[in-house]
Scaffold this motif. Structure first.
Motif, PDB file in Angstrom:
ATOM      1  N   ASP A 174      -3.317  12.299  -0.197  1.00 44.07           N
ATOM      2  CA  ASP A 174      -2.324  13.284   0.237  1.00 44.07           C
ATOM      3  C   ASP A 174      -2.121  13.283   1.752  1.00 44.07           C
ATOM      4  OD1 ASP A 174      -4.838  14.333   0.781  1.00 44.07           O
ATOM      5  OD2 ASP A 174      -4.248  16.400   0.361  1.00 44.07           O
ATOM      6  N   GLN A 175      -2.911  12.496   2.491  1.00 47.70           N
ATOM      7  CA  GLN A 175      -2.768  12.445   3.945  1.00 47.70           C
ATOM      8  C   GLN A 175      -2.151  11.145   4.442  1.00 47.70           C
ATOM      9  OE1 GLN A 175      -6.374  13.457   6.096  1.00 47.70           O
ATOM     10  NE2 GLN A 175      -6.891  15.106   4.689  1.00 47.70           N
ATOM     11  N   VAL A 176      -1.822  10.226   3.563  1.00 52.80           N
ATOM     12  CA  VAL A 176      -1.399   8.904   4.018  1.00 52.80           C
ATOM     13  C   VAL A 176      -0.013   8.907   4.657  1.00 52.80           C
ATOM     14  CG1 VAL A 176      -2.791   7.815   2.234  1.00 52.80           C
ATOM     15  CG2 VAL A 176      -0.352   8.188   1.816  1.00 52.80           C
ATOM     16  N   TYR A 177       0.807   9.902   4.331  1.00 53.68           N
ATOM     17  CA  TYR A 177       2.218   9.838   4.720  1.00 53.68           C
ATOM     18  C   TYR A 177       2.451   9.950   6.231  1.00 53.68           C
ATOM     19  CZ  TYR A 177       2.512  10.605  -0.274  1.00 53.68           C
ATOM     20  OH  TYR A 177       2.335  10.502  -1.623  1.00 53.68           O
ATOM     21  N   GLY A 178       1.570  10.591   6.932  1.00 53.89           N
ATOM     22  CA  GLY A 178       1.766  10.733   8.370  1.00 53.89           C
ATOM     23  C   GLY A 178       0.930   9.791   9.198  1.00 53.89           C
ATOM     24  N   LEU A 179       0.321   8.783   8.565  1.00 55.68           N
ATOM     25  CA  LEU A 179      -0.621   7.922   9.265  1.00 55.68           C
ATOM     26  C   LEU A 179      -0.276   6.445   9.054  1.00 55.68           C
ATOM     27  CD1 LEU A 179      -3.870   9.803   8.162  1.00 55.68           C
ATOM     28  CD2 LEU A 179      -2.802   9.921  10.425  1.00 55.68           C
ATOM     29  N   GLY A 180      -0.901   5.583   9.828  1.00 57.75           N
ATOM     30  CA  GLY A 180      -0.811   4.151   9.612  1.00 57.75           C
ATOM     31  C   GLY A 180      -1.940   3.718   8.692  1.00 57.75           C
ATOM     32  N   ILE A 181      -1.623   3.077   7.584  1.00 52.40           N
ATOM     33  CA  ILE A 181      -2.624   2.697   6.582  1.00 52.40           C
ATOM     34  C   ILE A 181      -2.863   1.191   6.660  1.00 52.40           C
ATOM     35  CG2 ILE A 181      -3.195   2.693   4.124  1.00 52.40           C
ATOM     36  CD1 ILE A 181      -3.027   5.479   5.450  1.00 52.40           C
ATOM     37  N   VAL A 182      -4.142   0.797   6.611  1.00 56.91           N
ATOM     38  CA  VAL A 182      -4.488  -0.614   6.757  1.00 56.91           C
ATOM     39  C   VAL A 182      -5.186  -1.139   5.507  1.00 56.91           C
ATOM     40  CG1 VAL A 182      -4.765  -0.296   9.246  1.00 56.91           C
ATOM     41  CG2 VAL A 182      -6.782  -0.233   7.779  1.00 56.91           C
ATOM     42  N   LYS A 183      -5.048  -2.435   5.297  1.00 60.94           N
ATOM     43  CA  LYS A 183      -5.769  -3.149   4.245  1.00 60.94           C
ATOM     44  C   LYS A 183      -6.638  -4.186   4.918  1.00 60.94           C
ATOM     45  CE  LYS A 183      -5.169  -6.020   0.104  1.00 60.94           C
ATOM     46  NZ  LYS A 183      -4.172  -6.662  -0.806  1.00 60.94           N
ATOM     47  N   THR A 184      -7.921  -4.181   4.573  1.00 60.07           N
ATOM     48  CA  THR A 184      -8.851  -5.101   5.212  1.00 60.07           C
ATOM     49  C   THR A 184      -9.227  -6.246   4.282  1.00 60.07           C
ATOM     50  OG1 THR A 184     -10.737  -3.739   4.512  1.00 60.07           O
ATOM     51  CG2 THR A 184      -9.802  -3.306   6.689  1.00 60.07           C
ATOM     52  N   GLU A 192      -3.062  -6.108   6.378  1.00 62.95           N
ATOM     53  CA  GLU A 192      -1.795  -5.405   6.183  1.00 62.95           C
ATOM     54  C   GLU A 192      -1.836  -4.085   6.938  1.00 62.95           C
ATOM     55  OE1 GLU A 192       1.107  -4.214   2.387  1.00 62.95           O
ATOM     56  OE2 GLU A 192      -0.871  -5.114   2.076  1.00 62.95           O
ATOM     57  N   PHE A 193      -0.701  -3.696   7.519  1.00 56.88           N
ATOM     58  CA  PHE A 193      -0.609  -2.439   8.257  1.00 56.88           C
ATOM     59  C   PHE A 193       0.720  -1.782   7.913  1.00 56.88           C
ATOM     60  CE2 PHE A 193       0.425   0.424  11.640  1.00 56.88           C
ATOM     61  CZ  PHE A 193      -0.774   0.912  12.114  1.00 56.88           C
ATOM     62  N   ILE A 194       0.663  -0.561   7.370  1.00 52.85           N
ATOM     63  CA  ILE A 194       1.875   0.157   6.969  1.00 52.85           C
ATOM     64  C   ILE A 194       1.892   1.497   7.698  1.00 52.85           C
ATOM     65  CG2 ILE A 194       3.193   1.108   5.046  1.00 52.85           C
ATOM     66  CD1 ILE A 194       1.575  -0.855   3.251  1.00 52.85           C
ATOM     67  N   GLU A 195       2.858   1.665   8.592  1.00 53.88           N
ATOM     68  CA  GLU A 195       2.958   2.883   9.384  1.00 53.88           C
ATOM     69  C   GLU A 195       3.725   3.965   8.632  1.00 53.88           C
ATOM     70  OE1 GLU A 195       2.695   5.308  13.007  1.00 53.88           O
ATOM     71  OE2 GLU A 195       1.517   3.761  12.006  1.00 53.88           O
ATOM     72  N   LYS A 196       3.077   5.118   8.431  1.00 51.71           N
ATOM     73  CA  LYS A 196       3.681   6.290   7.800  1.00 51.71           C
ATOM     74  C   LYS A 196       4.468   5.937   6.533  1.00 51.71           C
ATOM     75  CE  LYS A 196       3.853   8.873  12.113  1.00 51.71           C
ATOM     76  NZ  LYS A 196       4.684   9.594  13.114  1.00 51.71           N
ATOM     77  N   PRO A 197       3.775   5.518   5.490  1.00 48.50           N
ATOM     78  CA  PRO A 197       4.452   5.134   4.246  1.00 48.50           C
ATOM     79  C   PRO A 197       5.231   6.294   3.634  1.00 48.50           C
ATOM     80  CG  PRO A 197       2.088   5.387   3.906  1.00 48.50           C
ATOM     81  CD  PRO A 197       2.301   5.441   5.380  1.00 48.50           C
ATOM     82  N   GLN A 198       6.314   5.971   2.958  1.00 50.69           N
ATOM     83  CA  GLN A 198       7.158   6.984   2.328  1.00 50.69           C
ATOM     84  C   GLN A 198       6.639   7.401   0.955  1.00 50.69           C
ATOM     85  OE1 GLN A 198       9.879   8.379   4.009  1.00 50.69           O
ATOM     86  NE2 GLN A 198       8.862   7.248   5.650  1.00 50.69           N
ATOM     87  N   ASP A 199       5.927   6.490   0.268  1.00 54.61           N
ATOM     88  CA  ASP A 199       5.359   6.836  -1.032  1.00 54.61           C
ATOM     89  C   ASP A 199       4.092   6.012  -1.251  1.00 54.61           C
ATOM     90  OD1 ASP A 199       6.069   4.246  -2.414  1.00 54.61           O
ATOM     91  OD2 ASP A 199       8.084   4.955  -1.944  1.00 54.61           O
TER      92      ASP A 199
END
Length: 427
Positions: A174-184, A192-199
């Motif tokens: 529930d906190q991913v939408y306002g953050l940059g999410i990474v895959k290691t 992979e780096f996804i900034e503020k995903p929409q879904d």
């Protein structure tokens, strides 16, 4: 200026001190923290009764042995500049250590202000080059955490091919939408780096076995050579949105997983809850650690005076006067005066910059909180004068509201700085 050198391994300390420059980003306009940021930047907002948010990254850097620090400022910067100057004035004995403000400025080569996190660093590259660091540590000026940045640096150095390191923190979905999410991948390399995903579908491949996601904390280490290279493209202005997604395709970028408390103070609700968390028996963010203290401006204030008051689960700052009142699960700032019969619950009272007069004969309501008030779920900014019998309760439980005295944001009552509330006001 010199802090706790003896607590760090001598060989590593000399290497880090000579080769690491810390750059702290002073934040943008901070619109989501209004009205607290109407006349000050986010890092200058008071926290925990006696601190400013900027004290957190500066203290983390100093406690980790990194004593060469630039603080970049732009919006509403007077209060922040003054606090940094008063608190961390340079010590001529240790001339290689410094904490310096660099304000946005017009130059021959650029007439624009800082246009993003990366653009801010790009515009101060001449000053960075003068220091000749091997590594640049980039921190945000408005986050709460207590990290050993020296350990972060050691992790960066383990693999000599690493060019950029990101500090990451595990967060629920529930906190991913306002953050940059990474895959290691292997060796914590970032794939992979996804900034503020929409879904969630955008980041489902990044989900860890625990069900959580690794979020970019906005804390970076760059090899200086790499930093200069990634900033060459003038069109890229933000680290999270543009620089990092491109860098992971071209550079060796690594994640450092930090498993301690971390909070990005971006909203009134986040600010409110982070302050009240400090009143817990064992708070997630602990101010009472001898080896990693948080520094702030030293004030020559008298002790707190408590006259037949009830105080439960509260932080009461120095110089405060409590007269026959009740304080429950609240944070009270320096010099605050609270009078007879007043009850305060779950609130942040930021304090006063000067005592002023308590005499009401002049017809003016004095600074402080008057008699027989009741305040719940509120933030009272600095230097407010609250009359007698005032009730700040949000009785209608509204989420958003505004009048000449208060603003309600996310259900929390906020009294802007320098506000005078007349006797008998209720909301």
């Amino acid at each position: 200026m010199h802090f706790q050198e003896e607590s760090i391994d001598c060989v590593d300390f000399v290497l880090r001190k000579d080769e690491v420059l810390t750059v702290i980003l002073g934040g943008g306009k901070g619109t989501r923290l209004l009205p607290l940021t109407e006349k000050r930047s986010k890092p200058a907002v008071s926290f925990g009764g006696k601190y400013r948010l900027i004290d957190i990254p500066i203290s983390n850097s100093l406690n980790s042995g990194f004593e060469k620090i630039f603080v970049l400022t732009q919006f509403n910067s007077y209060s922040l500049n003054r606090h940094v100057h008063r608190t961390y004035a340079s010590n001529a004995v240790h001339q290689k250590s410094f904490i310096e403000i660099i304000a946005a400025e017009q130059t021959v080569s650029s007439v624009r202000w800082f246009e993003g996190t990366a653009d801010a660093v790009r515009k101060v590259l001449p000053y960075i080059r003068e220091q000749r660091p091997k590594y640049v540590l980039i921190l945000s000026g408005d986050q709460l955490y207590n990290m050993d940045l020296a350990d972060f640096m050691q992790n960066h150095l383990i693999d000599p091919e690493t060019e950029i390191s990101l500090a990451c923190n595990a967060v629920p979905e529930d906190q991913v939408y306002g953050l940059g999410i990474v895959k290691t991948g292997i060796g914590d390399s970032i794939k992979e780096f996804i900034e503020k995903p929409q879904d969630l579908e955008q980041v489902e491949s990044c989900r860890q076995t625990s069900g959580q996601f690794l979020a970019n904390m906005g804390i970076y280490i760059f090899n200086t050579k790499t930093l200069i290279e990634v900033l060459e493209d003038q069109s890229l202005t933000d680290f999270g949105k543009e620089i990092l997604p491109k860098a992971i395709q071209e550079k060796k970028v690594k994640a450092y997983v930090y498993d301690g408390y971390w909070e990005d103070i971006g909203t009134i609700r986040a600010f409110y809850e982070a302050n009240l968390m400090l009143t817990d028996d064992i708070p997630k963010f602990n101010l009472y650690l001898e080896k990693t203290p948080f520094y702030t401006r030293a004030r020559s204030l008298p002790p707190t005076k408590i006259n037949n008051a009830i105080v439960n689960k509260a932080l009461i700052s120095e110089g405060t006067i409590l007269n026959h009142c009740e304080i429950h699960r609240s944070v009270v700032g320096v010099r605050q005066f609270i009078d007879h019969g007043t009850k305060i619950y779950d609130s942040i009272i930021m304090g006063l910059n000067r005592y002023g007069s308590l005499d009401r004969q002049s017809g003016k309501i004095p600074h402080g909180i008057g008699k027989n008030c009741e305040i719940r779920n509120a933030i009272v900014d600095k230097d407010c004068a609250i009359g007698e019998g005032v009730k700040l309760l949000n009785l209608k439980n509204v989420t958003e509201f505004e009048d000449e005295f208060v603003r309600i944001r996310e259900g929390i009552i906020v009294v802007p700085r320098h506000t005078t509330i007349p006797d008998g006001y209720e909301i």
